[in-house]
Design a protein around this motif. Structure first.
Motif, short mmCIF file in Angstrom:
data_model
loop_
_atom_site.label_atom_id
_atom_site.label_comp_id
_atom_site.label_asym_id
_atom_site.label_seq_id
_atom_site.Cartn_x
_atom_site.Cartn_y
_atom_site.Cartn_z
N TYR A 24 -1.60 -4.79 1.49
CA TYR A 24 -1.01 -3.80 2.39
C TYR A 24 -0.91 -2.48 1.63
O TYR A 24 -1.23 -2.40 0.44
N ALA A 25 -0.51 -1.41 2.33
CA ALA A 25 -0.44 -0.08 1.72
C ALA A 25 0.97 0.49 1.85
O ALA A 25 1.65 0.27 2.86
N LEU A 26 1.38 1.21 0.83
CA LEU A 26 2.65 1.92 0.85
C LEU A 26 2.34 3.41 0.79
O LEU A 26 1.70 3.88 -0.15
N VAL A 27 2.78 4.14 1.80
CA VAL A 27 2.47 5.57 1.93
C VAL A 27 3.79 6.34 1.93
O VAL A 27 4.61 6.19 2.84
N THR A 28 3.98 7.18 0.92
CA THR A 28 5.25 7.89 0.76
C THR A 28 5.04 9.40 0.89
O THR A 28 4.23 9.99 0.17
#
Length: 263
Positions: A213-217
């Motif tokens: 999955y991806a974490l976008v901040t």
């Protein structure tokens, strides 16, 4: 997570996609997300199609329904658009339809095609106009090759949000365009490799059984808004998922789940 002086996180999006009925991977990913202080979870579709655990996956998602923005994928449509002939000719689809309660079918039918989040983020499964189109990869050679900048912009069809998040290809990837926009593919939570025959025969492989999955901040800095992107791999009990796939006569899924490679 630490930031430079004057920088302040304003949103942290945990983006998941392509669960494909793998409740074991989904449970591990949700647990990992909880430890990372995400402010919003988004789910980009292809949720319950697969020979693993459609009903259990649906039930787990319903426990977190208030916390997750969900859109539909092409194989969500495949389930609720299936004719009797489609089901009779596809044992996996037959298993899915028999396993799922009617409310799960109705839930998928009600999901939106795409979604705009926070004025800055656009979500789609495949592309903004077609959930079957790969936004970032061209597979005409039988192998995925990243599209040119101009091709990606053309497929985006005037979507001008600074962040575009998609799924569908099961391949974690980030591409920064000439416009400054960032396109992120989350990879697949539950199915790390596959072979498909549309538009031509091709393989998509991640060479690892781990869930993706991806974490976008989004970060507010003295220079303006910036975006930090992390692709995260989560180990889980893939043997349990592979065992159920084999029980449903899908040796191709069993192999992919164990190896991250496609037969």
């Amino acid at each position: 997570m630490s930031y430079s002086k004057g920088a302040k996180p304003i949103i942290t999006i945990a983006a998941i996609s392509d669960i494909h009925s793998n409740v074991f991977a989904l449970e591990a990913v949700l647990k990992d997300i909880r430890q990372r202080n995400a402010t919003q979870i988004v789910n980009l579709g292809d949720i319950l199609y697969g020979p693993i655990a459609p009903k259990a996956t649906y039930e787990l998602l319903m426990k977190h329904q208030k916390d997750i923005i969900t859109i539909r994928g092409n194989q969500d449509r495949q389930i609720y658009e299936a004719t009797t002939a489609d089901i009779d000719s596809n044992p996996t689809l037959q298993f899915i339809v028999e396993d799922l309660p009617n409310e799960a079918i109705q839930w998928m039918k009600a999901l939106p095609f795409d979604y705009e989040l926070d004025g800055n983020v656009y979500l789609c499964h495949g592309s903004p106009t077609d959930d079957m189109v790969y936004l970032l990869e061209n597979v005409e050679t039988g192998q995925p090759i990243v599209r040119s900048d101009s091709d990606i912009l053309s497929i985006l069809n005037d979507i001008d949000k600074p962040i575009i998040i998609c799924g569908h290809t099961h391949t974690p990837r980030m591409v920064k365009l000439s416009t400054g926009q960032i396109v992120i593919n989350t990879g697949s939570v539950g199915y790390p490799a596959y072979t498909d025959d549309l538009p031509v025969v091709h393989k998509m492989q991640n060479y690892s059984p781990d869930a993706s999955y991806a974490l976008v901040t989004g970060i507010e800095t003295e220079q303006g808004k910036q975006w930090k992107v992390e692709h995260i791999k989560v180990p889980y009990d893939f043997e349990a998922a592979a065992k159920l796939a084999l029980k449903n006569d899908r040796k191709d899924w069993e192999f992919a789940l164990k190896t991250g490679r496609a037969l």
